[in-house]
Design a protein around this motif. Structure first.
Motif, short mmCIF file in Angstrom:
data_model
loop_
_atom_site.label_atom_id
_atom_site.label_comp_id
_atom_site.label_asym_id
_atom_site.label_seq_id
_atom_site.Cartn_x
_atom_site.Cartn_y
_atom_site.Cartn_z
N VAL A 53 -1.12 4.87 -1.87
CA VAL A 53 0.26 4.51 -1.53
C VAL A 53 1.23 4.88 -2.65
O VAL A 53 2.44 4.85 -2.44
CB VAL A 53 0.40 3.00 -1.21
CG1 VAL A 53 -0.41 2.62 0.01
CG2 VAL A 53 0.06 2.14 -2.41
N ALA A 62 10.21 -0.94 -2.61
CA ALA A 62 9.34 -0.99 -1.43
C ALA A 62 7.90 -1.27 -1.83
O ALA A 62 7.22 -2.08 -1.18
CB ALA A 62 9.42 0.33 -0.65
N LEU A 63 7.41 -0.62 -2.89
CA LEU A 63 6.03 -0.87 -3.34
C LEU A 63 5.87 -2.32 -3.80
O LEU A 63 4.85 -2.96 -3.53
CB LEU A 63 5.64 0.09 -4.46
CG LEU A 63 5.40 1.54 -4.02
CD1 LEU A 63 5.25 2.44 -5.23
CD2 LEU A 63 4.18 1.64 -3.13
N THR A 64 6.88 -2.86 -4.46
CA THR A 64 6.84 -4.26 -4.91
C THR A 64 6.83 -5.20 -3.71
O THR A 64 6.03 -6.13 -3.64
CB THR A 64 8.03 -4.57 -5.83
OG1 THR A 64 7.99 -3.69 -6.96
CG2 THR A 64 8.00 -6.01 -6.32
N ALA A 65 7.72 -4.95 -2.74
CA ALA A 65 7.81 -5.80 -1.55
C ALA A 65 6.50 -5.80 -0.75
O ALA A 65 6.15 -6.80 -0.13
CB ALA A 65 8.96 -5.32 -0.66
N ASN A 66 5.77 -4.70 -0.80
CA ASN A 66 4.51 -4.60 -0.06
C ASN A 66 3.30 -5.03 -0.89
O ASN A 66 2.15 -4.86 -0.46
CB ASN A 66 4.31 -3.17 0.45
CG ASN A 66 5.28 -2.85 1.56
OD1 ASN A 66 5.56 -3.69 2.41
ND2 ASN A 66 5.81 -1.64 1.55
N GLY A 67 3.52 -5.58 -2.09
CA GLY A 67 2.44 -6.12 -2.90
C GLY A 67 1.62 -5.08 -3.65
O GLY A 67 0.49 -5.36 -4.04
N HIS A 68 2.18 -3.90 -3.89
CA HIS A 68 1.44 -2.83 -4.56
C HIS A 68 1.75 -2.72 -6.05
O HIS A 68 1.20 -1.84 -6.72
CB HIS A 68 1.71 -1.49 -3.88
CG HIS A 68 1.26 -1.44 -2.46
ND1 HIS A 68 -0.06 -1.59 -2.08
CD2 HIS A 68 1.96 -1.30 -1.30
CE1 HIS A 68 -0.15 -1.53 -0.77
NE2 HIS A 68 1.06 -1.36 -0.27
#
Length: 188
Positions: A53, A62-68
């Motif tokens: 990802v 977006a990566l933070t919001a999706n837990g990445h």
């Protein structure tokens, strides 16, 4: 009379342990690095597009919001450094500029480049793998060398190890960020 049944039992058990190896023949013929990948649930490839990802150009928000994203730390200017989560945790280091992923790097093997290069290899091994597609370069100060592979406007960069000869860090991203930082130092 007991001896033949012990021999038969031993033979059956031995054949039972060989059967999975026969069924898995092609896997057993895979390069040694395949064994090192056991237990990981992501591709073990880091390319100029990124890894999993963590795609070059992805949004930090977006990566933070999706837990990445595990952690972040401010860098120079508009650069933010971050750590990956999941099976990439402790494997990938990320750099974002203006909320966009501009560098993915690792000091471990795996991951490997699409061509099969990785941390721990010598620069001579990289030359064998890449041939004329890559070249050994030095930074502008002349105190560090790296192996550079260009793919369009992006690069794979293999930098030296601080203690032993060979590759200690493998990073990918736009040449305007990754290569420039190596040649000139961190850009602010």
């Amino acid at each position: 009379m007991k001896r033949p049944s012990i021999l038969v039992t031993t033979a059956v058990l031995a054949l039972g342990t060989l059967a999975p190896a026969t069924v898995a023949g092609p896997v057993a013929a895979a390069p040694v690095r395949a064994a090192a990948n056991a237990g990981h649930h992501h591709p073990q490839v880091l390319s100029v597009g990124g890894a999993g990802v963590y795609r070059i150009g992805a949004s930090l928000a977006a990566l933070t919001a999706n837990g990445h994203i595990d952690w972040t730390a401010p860098g120079c200017g508009a650069v933010v450094h971050a750590g990956a989560t999941g099976s990439w945790a402790g494997v990938l280091l990320l750099a974002f500029r203006d909320d966009r992923l501009v560098e993915v790097g690792t000091a471990t093997a795996p991951p490997y480049s699409s061509a099969g290069a990785a941390v721990g290899m010598s620069f001579a091994e990289l030359e064998d793998i890449y041939g004329r597609r890559g070249s050994l370069i030095r930074n502008d100060a002349g105190d560090a060398e790296a192996y550079l592979v260009r793919v369009g406007s992006r690069v794979e960069l293999f930098t030296g190890h601080p203690i032993r000869p060979g590759v200690g860090y493998f990073q990918v991203g736009p040449a305007s960020f990754v290569e420039r930082n190596f040649r000139q130092g961190a850009t602010c």
